[in-house]
Design a protein around this motif. Structure first.
Motif, PDB file in Angstrom:
ATOM      1  N   ASN A 128       0.826  -1.220   0.000  1.00 43.54           N
ATOM      2  CA  ASN A 128       0.000   0.000   0.000  1.00 43.54           C
ATOM      3  C   ASN A 128       0.852   1.258   0.000  1.00 43.54           C
ATOM      4  O   ASN A 128       0.488   2.275  -0.609  1.00 43.54           O
ATOM      5  CB  ASN A 128      -0.922   0.002   1.217  1.00 43.54           C
ATOM      6  N   TYR A 131       1.936   1.753  -3.482  1.00 41.06           N
ATOM      7  CA  TYR A 131       0.789   2.195  -4.288  1.00 41.06           C
ATOM      8  C   TYR A 131       0.509   3.686  -4.067  1.00 41.06           C
ATOM      9  O   TYR A 131       0.298   4.444  -5.026  1.00 41.06           O
ATOM     10  CB  TYR A 131      -0.442   1.361  -3.922  1.00 41.06           C
ATOM     11  N   LYS A 132       0.520   4.103  -2.822  1.00 32.89           N
ATOM     12  CA  LYS A 132       0.238   5.503  -2.492  1.00 32.89           C
ATOM     13  C   LYS A 132       1.309   6.441  -3.037  1.00 32.89           C
ATOM     14  O   LYS A 132       1.025   7.602  -3.369  1.00 32.89           O
ATOM     15  CB  LYS A 132       0.121   5.674  -0.977  1.00 32.89           C
ATOM     16  N   TYR A 178       1.666  -7.141  -4.011  1.00 31.70           N
ATOM     17  CA  TYR A 178       0.293  -7.662  -3.961  1.00 31.70           C
ATOM     18  C   TYR A 178       0.256  -9.104  -4.457  1.00 31.70           C
ATOM     19  O   TYR A 178      -0.400  -9.964  -3.862  1.00 31.70           O
ATOM     20  CB  TYR A 178      -0.639  -6.801  -4.803  1.00 31.70           C
ATOM     21  N   GLU A 234      -7.738  -8.318   0.100  1.00 31.96           N
ATOM     22  CA  GLU A 234      -7.599  -6.900  -0.224  1.00 31.96           C
ATOM     23  C   GLU A 234      -6.634  -6.718  -1.393  1.00 31.96           C
ATOM     24  O   GLU A 234      -6.863  -5.880  -2.275  1.00 31.96           O
ATOM     25  CB  GLU A 234      -7.094  -6.120   0.995  1.00 31.96           C
ATOM     26  N   LYS A 283      -7.022  -5.041  -5.365  1.00 28.85           N
ATOM     27  CA  LYS A 283      -6.191  -3.924  -5.821  1.00 28.85           C
ATOM     28  C   LYS A 283      -5.326  -4.272  -7.030  1.00 28.85           C
ATOM     29  O   LYS A 283      -4.856  -3.368  -7.736  1.00 28.85           O
ATOM     30  CB  LYS A 283      -5.303  -3.430  -4.678  1.00 28.85           C
ATOM     31  N   CYS A 324      -3.931  -1.773 -10.017  1.00 23.35           N
ATOM     32  CA  CYS A 324      -2.490  -1.567  -9.885  1.00 23.35           C
ATOM     33  C   CYS A 324      -1.773  -2.008 -11.155  1.00 23.35           C
ATOM     34  O   CYS A 324      -0.859  -1.332 -11.628  1.00 23.35           O
ATOM     35  CB  CYS A 324      -1.965  -2.341  -8.683  1.00 23.35           C
TER      36      CYS A 324
END
Length: 216
Positions: free
Chosen positions: A171, A174-175, A186, A201, A205, A209
């Motif tokens: 994450n 990703y951010k 992931y 989760e 994503k 992604c």
């Protein structure tokens, strides 16, 4: 010359005091030392226990109590939360006595030394990874041991910490728009921690992604 003589006389005197003190300490036999160590251990005075058991191991290495001393030194360090020292002692015990009946316990304790250092998912995941390795080794090598059953209870917590760490890192990538790095995390999570809430989760994503990663 007189000063030099006085210096050597003082050194000799101090050495003599030390010798007499050591001799007095060494008058304790193996039975007395194991009794001293056991009493200290039971009362929670683990530093004294380490001292007594170390003296026993060093002075009476062929005593019938020597193996017990080695194990109790490790246990004392564990209770003092001196995990590095405890692990060294447990690993040395396993190396020296690979067929001893206490080996399942020793492996379990080694795992606990790492397990007790597990932190939040945003911190170093090495303790969770290493404790998982020890617990799995215990189950593989001694599946019928009572400690193997205890290890299974801790494995779940290890897995949750590791999968949580992977999702946290993914994450973060990703951010910060590092989509290719995030995608690898992931996918790794889904492959290695199937069925976990983190993997679910990650599955949600991955499509977005992957699309963003292909645009780069």
């Amino acid at each position: 010359m007189k000063k030099l003589f006085l210096f050597f006389a003082i050194v000799l005197l101090l050495s003599g005091c030390s010798w007499f003190e050591t001799s007095h300490e060494m008058e304790k036999n193996a039975g007395e030392l194991v009794s001293e160590g056991s009493s200290a251990f039971v009362s929670g005075d683990y530093k004294t226990a380490v001292k007594a058991y170390t003296d026993l191991k060093d002075w009476y290495p062929f005593s019938k109590y020597a193996i017990l001393a080695e194990l109790k030194i490790a246990d004392s360090h564990y209770h003092l939360e001196e995990y590095d020292e405890a692990m060294i002692a447990y690993e040395e015990f396993e190396k020296m006595h690979p067929r001893n009946e206490a080996i399942p316990y020793v492996i379990y304790q080694t795992g606990l030394c790492w397990f007790n250092q597990i932190d939040t998912i945003d911190r170093d995941h090495t303790p969770a990874k290493n404790s998982l390795t020890q617990f799995n080794r215990l189950i593989d090598q001694h599946p019928e041991s009572e400690y193997a059953q205890k290890a299974k209870e801790n494995i779940k917590n290890c897995m949750e910490n590791l999968s949580g760490h992977e999702l946290y890192v993914a994450n973060f990538y990703y951010k910060t728009k590092r989509y290719k790095a995030a995608l690898k995390r992931y996918e790794y999570l889904v492959e290695n921690y199937p069925g976990s809430k983190e993997s679910k989760e990650a599955l949600n994503k991955i499509p977005k992604c992957r699309a963003l990663a292909n645009k780069i």
